[in-house]
Design a protein around this motif. Structure first.
Motif, PDB file in Angstrom:
ATOM      1  N   ALA A  20       9.009  22.561 -11.153  1.00 50.39           N
ATOM      2  CA  ALA A  20      10.363  23.103 -11.240  1.00 50.39           C
ATOM      3  C   ALA A  20      11.140  22.175 -12.156  1.00 50.39           C
ATOM      4  CB  ALA A  20      11.003  23.159  -9.858  1.00 50.39           C
ATOM      5  N   GLU A  21      12.170  22.696 -12.757  1.00 49.62           N
ATOM      6  CA  GLU A  21      12.970  21.891 -13.686  1.00 49.62           C
ATOM      7  C   GLU A  21      13.474  20.632 -12.975  1.00 49.62           C
ATOM      8  OE1 GLU A  21      13.441  22.550 -16.992  1.00 49.62           O
ATOM      9  OE2 GLU A  21      14.444  20.613 -17.078  1.00 49.62           O
ATOM     10  N   GLY A  22      13.214  19.493 -13.606  1.00 49.79           N
ATOM     11  CA  GLY A  22      13.728  18.237 -13.076  1.00 49.79           C
ATOM     12  C   GLY A  22      12.900  17.615 -11.972  1.00 49.79           C
ATOM     13  N   LEU A  23      11.733  18.221 -11.676  1.00 52.20           N
ATOM     14  CA  LEU A  23      10.875  17.652 -10.620  1.00 52.20           C
ATOM     15  C   LEU A  23      10.304  16.311 -11.079  1.00 52.20           C
ATOM     16  CD1 LEU A  23       9.438  18.452  -7.830  1.00 52.20           C
ATOM     17  CD2 LEU A  23       7.462  18.929  -9.258  1.00 52.20           C
ATOM     18  N   GLU A  24      10.349  15.328 -10.187  1.00 53.02           N
ATOM     19  CA  GLU A  24       9.792  14.012 -10.517  1.00 53.02           C
ATOM     20  C   GLU A  24       8.595  13.731  -9.622  1.00 53.02           C
ATOM     21  OE1 GLU A  24      12.729  10.900 -10.543  1.00 53.02           O
ATOM     22  OE2 GLU A  24      14.128  12.212 -11.623  1.00 53.02           O
ATOM     23  N   VAL A  25       7.500  13.341 -10.252  1.00 53.74           N
ATOM     24  CA  VAL A  25       6.257  13.126  -9.526  1.00 53.74           C
ATOM     25  C   VAL A  25       5.704  11.743  -9.831  1.00 53.74           C
ATOM     26  CG1 VAL A  25       3.897  13.968  -9.196  1.00 53.74           C
ATOM     27  CG2 VAL A  25       5.718  15.592  -9.742  1.00 53.74           C
ATOM     28  N   THR A  26       5.253  11.039  -8.785  1.00 55.99           N
ATOM     29  CA  THR A  26       4.534   9.784  -8.999  1.00 55.99           C
ATOM     30  C   THR A  26       3.163   9.940  -8.372  1.00 55.99           C
ATOM     31  OG1 THR A  26       6.654   8.714  -8.649  1.00 55.99           O
ATOM     32  CG2 THR A  26       4.746   7.272  -8.896  1.00 55.99           C
ATOM     33  N   THR A  27       2.127   9.680  -9.154  1.00 56.20           N
ATOM     34  CA  THR A  27       0.773  10.020  -8.686  1.00 56.20           C
ATOM     35  C   THR A  27       0.106   8.894  -7.892  1.00 56.20           C
ATOM     36  OG1 THR A  27      -0.230   9.265 -10.758  1.00 56.20           O
ATOM     37  CG2 THR A  27       0.392  11.590 -10.608  1.00 56.20           C
ATOM     38  N   ASP A  28       0.612   7.676  -8.011  1.00 56.58           N
ATOM     39  CA  ASP A  28      -0.098   6.609  -7.280  1.00 56.58           C
ATOM     40  C   ASP A  28       0.825   5.506  -6.780  1.00 56.58           C
ATOM     41  OD1 ASP A  28       0.496   5.839  -9.786  1.00 56.58           O
ATOM     42  OD2 ASP A  28      -1.545   5.364 -10.412  1.00 56.58           O
ATOM     43  N   THR A  29       1.679   5.864  -5.848  1.00 55.24           N
ATOM     44  CA  THR A  29       2.499   4.850  -5.180  1.00 55.24           C
ATOM     45  C   THR A  29       1.617   4.159  -4.139  1.00 55.24           C
ATOM     46  OG1 THR A  29       3.165   6.331  -3.407  1.00 55.24           O
ATOM     47  CG2 THR A  29       4.514   6.368  -5.394  1.00 55.24           C
ATOM     48  N   PRO A  30       2.037   2.999  -3.626  1.00 58.69           N
ATOM     49  CA  PRO A  30       1.221   2.316  -2.598  1.00 58.69           C
ATOM     50  C   PRO A  30       0.943   3.224  -1.399  1.00 58.69           C
ATOM     51  CG  PRO A  30       2.950   0.856  -3.381  1.00 58.69           C
ATOM     52  CD  PRO A  30       3.206   2.183  -4.024  1.00 58.69           C
ATOM     53  N   THR A  31       1.919   4.045  -0.988  1.00 56.22           N
ATOM     54  CA  THR A  31       1.707   4.960   0.159  1.00 56.22           C
ATOM     55  C   THR A  31       0.612   5.966  -0.168  1.00 56.22           C
ATOM     56  OG1 THR A  31       4.110   4.870   0.276  1.00 56.22           O
ATOM     57  CG2 THR A  31       2.992   6.290   1.860  1.00 56.22           C
ATOM     58  N   VAL A  32       0.684   6.557  -1.365  1.00 55.77           N
ATOM     59  CA  VAL A  32      -0.298   7.548  -1.784  1.00 55.77           C
ATOM     60  C   VAL A  32      -1.692   6.922  -1.798  1.00 55.77           C
ATOM     61  CG1 VAL A  32      -1.109   8.857  -3.786  1.00 55.77           C
ATOM     62  CG2 VAL A  32       1.277   9.032  -3.080  1.00 55.77           C
ATOM     63  N   THR A  33      -1.790   5.754  -2.397  1.00 56.89           N
ATOM     64  CA  THR A  33      -3.080   5.071  -2.508  1.00 56.89           C
ATOM     65  C   THR A  33      -3.664   4.772  -1.138  1.00 56.89           C
ATOM     66  OG1 THR A  33      -2.139   4.044  -4.465  1.00 56.89           O
ATOM     67  CG2 THR A  33      -4.228   3.171  -3.712  1.00 56.89           C
ATOM     68  N   LYS A  34      -2.784   4.343  -0.219  1.00 55.87           N
ATOM     69  CA  LYS A  34      -3.251   4.027   1.129  1.00 55.87           C
ATOM     70  C   LYS A  34      -3.817   5.262   1.820  1.00 55.87           C
ATOM     71  CE  LYS A  34      -1.018   3.094   5.172  1.00 55.87           C
ATOM     72  NZ  LYS A  34       0.283   2.839   5.809  1.00 55.87           N
ATOM     73  N   HIS A  35      -3.100   6.384   1.681  1.00 58.00           N
ATOM     74  CA  HIS A  35      -3.563   7.625   2.303  1.00 58.00           C
ATOM     75  C   HIS A  35      -4.876   8.094   1.703  1.00 58.00           C
ATOM     76  CE1 HIS A  35       0.349   7.897   4.230  1.00 58.00           C
ATOM     77  NE2 HIS A  35      -0.182   8.837   4.997  1.00 58.00           N
ATOM     78  N   ARG A  36      -4.980   7.992   0.380  1.00 56.96           N
ATOM     79  CA  ARG A  36      -6.211   8.428  -0.277  1.00 56.96           C
ATOM     80  C   ARG A  36      -7.392   7.586   0.184  1.00 56.96           C
ATOM     81  NH1 ARG A  36      -4.071   8.977  -6.209  1.00 56.96           N
ATOM     82  NH2 ARG A  36      -2.866  10.883  -5.886  1.00 56.96           N
ATOM     83  N   ALA A  37      -7.158   6.288   0.352  1.00 51.54           N
ATOM     84  CA  ALA A  37      -8.248   5.402   0.779  1.00 51.54           C
ATOM     85  C   ALA A  37      -8.764   5.814   2.159  1.00 51.54           C
ATOM     86  CB  ALA A  37      -7.763   3.948   0.793  1.00 51.54           C
ATOM     87  N   ILE A  38      -7.846   6.171   3.048  1.00 50.57           N
ATOM     88  CA  ILE A  38      -8.272   6.582   4.395  1.00 50.57           C
ATOM     89  C   ILE A  38      -9.010   7.915   4.337  1.00 50.57           C
ATOM     90  CG2 ILE A  38      -7.424   7.352   6.658  1.00 50.57           C
ATOM     91  CD1 ILE A  38      -5.375   5.113   6.505  1.00 50.57           C
ATOM     92  N   LEU A  39      -8.484   8.833   3.517  1.00 50.38           N
ATOM     93  CA  LEU A  39      -9.159  10.129   3.354  1.00 50.38           C
ATOM     94  C   LEU A  39     -10.576   9.919   2.834  1.00 50.38           C
ATOM     95  CD1 LEU A  39      -6.398  12.368   1.772  1.00 50.38           C
ATOM     96  CD2 LEU A  39      -7.604  12.795   3.903  1.00 50.38           C
ATOM     97  N   LEU A  40     -10.704   9.044   1.859  1.00 49.69           N
ATOM     98  CA  LEU A  40     -12.028   8.813   1.265  1.00 49.69           C
ATOM     99  C   LEU A  40     -12.974   8.161   2.267  1.00 49.69           C
ATOM    100  CD1 LEU A  40     -10.801   7.898  -2.274  1.00 49.69           C
ATOM    101  CD2 LEU A  40     -12.395   9.748  -1.730  1.00 49.69           C
ATOM    102  N   GLU A  41     -12.397   7.343   3.138  1.00 49.76           N
ATOM    103  CA  GLU A  41     -13.226   6.733   4.174  1.00 49.76           C
ATOM    104  C   GLU A  41     -13.744   7.814   5.123  1.00 49.76           C
ATOM    105  OE1 GLU A  41     -11.293   3.318   5.937  1.00 49.76           O
ATOM    106  OE2 GLU A  41     -12.935   3.149   7.388  1.00 49.76           O
ATOM    107  N   LEU A  42     -12.870   8.779   5.426  1.00 46.87           N
ATOM    108  CA  LEU A  42     -13.292   9.909   6.267  1.00 46.87           C
ATOM    109  C   LEU A  42     -14.354  10.742   5.549  1.00 46.87           C
ATOM    110  CD1 LEU A  42      -9.784  10.888   7.616  1.00 46.87           C
ATOM    111  CD2 LEU A  42     -11.744  10.377   9.070  1.00 46.87           C
ATOM    112  N   TYR A  43     -14.161  10.943   4.258  1.00 54.16           N
ATOM    113  CA  TYR A  43     -15.142  11.726   3.488  1.00 54.16           C
ATOM    114  C   TYR A  43     -16.495  11.014   3.420  1.00 54.16           C
ATOM    115  CZ  TYR A  43     -12.026  15.437   1.999  1.00 54.16           C
ATOM    116  OH  TYR A  43     -11.195  16.534   1.988  1.00 54.16           O
TER     117      TYR A  43
END
Lengths: 280, 164
Positions: free
Chosen positions: A83-106
């Motif tokens: 959407a116009e003006g949407l701001e996205v950050t792909t790898d904040t510390p929170t995001v990275t932490k969640h991905r690491a746990i997901l990958l551990e589950l995978y």
């Protein structure tokens, strides 16, 4: 037509600007953040995304932080529309932490998958604290993450519906009904193609294609009238030809794609030479 | 609202998926389980893929693909019943009926006695926690079950001590 949404004419949406990791990108309204990121070469890990299917948000790996006017939340990039003006950050510390746990589950869900191991290693996850799924006779070789892409490709794209989810919770698996060879399977291999962890085993053996992961389903292959090669599942080849080019002559319809190409080229050349000869 | 507008709403819900569970549960009620050939026939009649029906049937613990015995015994393994010793009731039941109940942790678990008289399965909660531990036989609820009072309950359904 066999193909679903992918084959439809594309109507461009309203142009919008979206900010990803501090940089502005042009996008079309209705596009997902993940699609834009893939096009622009911005790495966001994902397993269950397939351009020709609707967003699904099953694997949760594409989590990003996104929002407008400084208000941010964690959302899956594959289901988030730009959407116009949407701001996205792909790898904040929170995001990275969640991905690491997901990958551990995978890692526990698909302990034999090299794809998952590599993905996990990129997030520093080398082993899992969760109970690994270790079945000796798993037809998907301990590589399935249950993302559902194969089931959706089979049902939504191909319209075959040969495979489905069976059971639930920790016992969930993907296979044919009653774990018997399926009469609905075209042997098209769409499932193999979309599988993000290369878990599905398909093998051509003589005049048959064997779907090893799908209860040993066997599909007869069409043989080329010219070179004798087995080139495609019989029924699928016939269906595709009649859908794409119902007028195709019998003589050409029985040929594999390369022989058909040769045949058409030869006829074309002969016709021209003949034509030139007539005029001379 | 005119008839046309109502039709539009109905049309939106006129999908085969909406009636699948109702149809399947009636099949289960009449046959006691969902036979393989019936599922195949249903798939043809409804034009719904067999894989879809099989997914549904294997997802819900209510459905069984295996033939069941004359009497259906369901032991509640909900939290309250668990605390009150449902595990012991289940293993005593297994002993009385001469069946293995060891793998009773999955909701899809159902074991039938060799003489086809009883099928034992588990449920997560009957909502009758005040009478825990509970079990039901053919839909009749029995509260305060103990390994000791099981034989009396089973006897109501034609079970004899020496049979096991």
């Amino acid at each position: 037509m066999i193909y679903g949404s992918a084959g439809k004419d594309h109507v461009p949406g309203k142009p919008v600007r979206v900010t990803i990791n501090g940089r502005q990108y042009r996008a079309e309204e209705g596009e997902t953040v993940l699609s834009v990121a893939i096009r622009e070469g911005i790495p966001i890990p994902h397993l269950c995304h397939e351009e020709s299917l609707d967003p699904y948000g099953a694997c949760r790996l594409c989590f990003v932080e996104a929002g407008k006017h400084g208000k941010r939340e964690m959302v899956t990039a594959c289901t988030l529309r730009v959407a116009e003006g949407l701001e996205v950050t792909t790898d904040t510390p929170t995001v990275t932490k969640h991905r690491a746990i997901l990958l551990e589950l995978y890692l526990a869900e698909a302990p034999k998958s090299e794809v998952i191991k590599e993905m996990a290693a990129r997030y520093g996850v080398m082993k899992t604290r969760f109970l690994k799924k270790m079945e000796t006779d798993d037809p998907l070789g301990g590589k399935c993450v249950l993302c559902g892409l194969c089931v959706r490709a089979c049902t939504e794209i191909m319209g075959a519906g040969a495979i489905g989810f069976i059971n639930r919770g920790p016992y969930t698996e993907v296979n044919t009904p009653f774990l018997e060879p399926s009469a609905d399977c075209y042997g098209c291999g769409a499932c193999v193609k979309v599988c993000p962890t290369h878990a599905i085993v398909m093998e051509d053996s003589g005049s048959e294609r064997v779907m090893k992961s799908w209860s040993g389903t066997r599909v007869p292959l069409a043989q080329c009238d010219c070179c004798g090669r087995y080139y495609a599942p019989k029924e699928l080849a016939a269906r595709t030809l009649s859908a794409l080019d119902p007028q195709l002559e019998r003589e050409l319809a029985g040929l594999c794609p390369s022989c058909r190409g040769k045949q058409i080229a030869e006829r074309e050349i002969l016709a021209r030479q003949g034509g030139a000869g007539n005029h001379a | 609202m005119d008839s046309h507008a109502l039709d539009a709403i109905i049309a939106r819900y006129d999908v085969p998926d909406g009636r699948l569970l109702g149809i399947l549960s009636e099949v289960q009620e009449q046959e006691g389980y969902i036979p393989h050939d019936v599922l195949v026939m249903l798939s043809e009649k409804l034009g719904v893929r067999l894989s879809r029906l099989y997914s549904l049937v294997t997802f819900y613990s209510f459905f069984s693909l295996q033939p069941v015995g004359e009497h259906m015994i369901t032991v509640c393994m909900g939290t309250a019943c668990h605390v009150k010793g449902a595990e012991m009731v289940l293993s005593a039941l297994g002993k009385h009926l001469g069946i293995e109940t060891g793998m009773a942790q999955d909701g899809k678990f159902a074991v039938t006695t060799e003489d086809n008289k009883f099928t034992v399965t588990i449920a997560r909660c009957f909502g009758a926690c005040s009478m825990a531990p509970v079990l039901s036989v053919d839909g009749n609820l029995y509260g305060y079950a103990t390994p000791e009072n099981l034989p009396a309950i089973l006897a109501e359904f034609g079970w004899r001590e020496h049979e096991s």
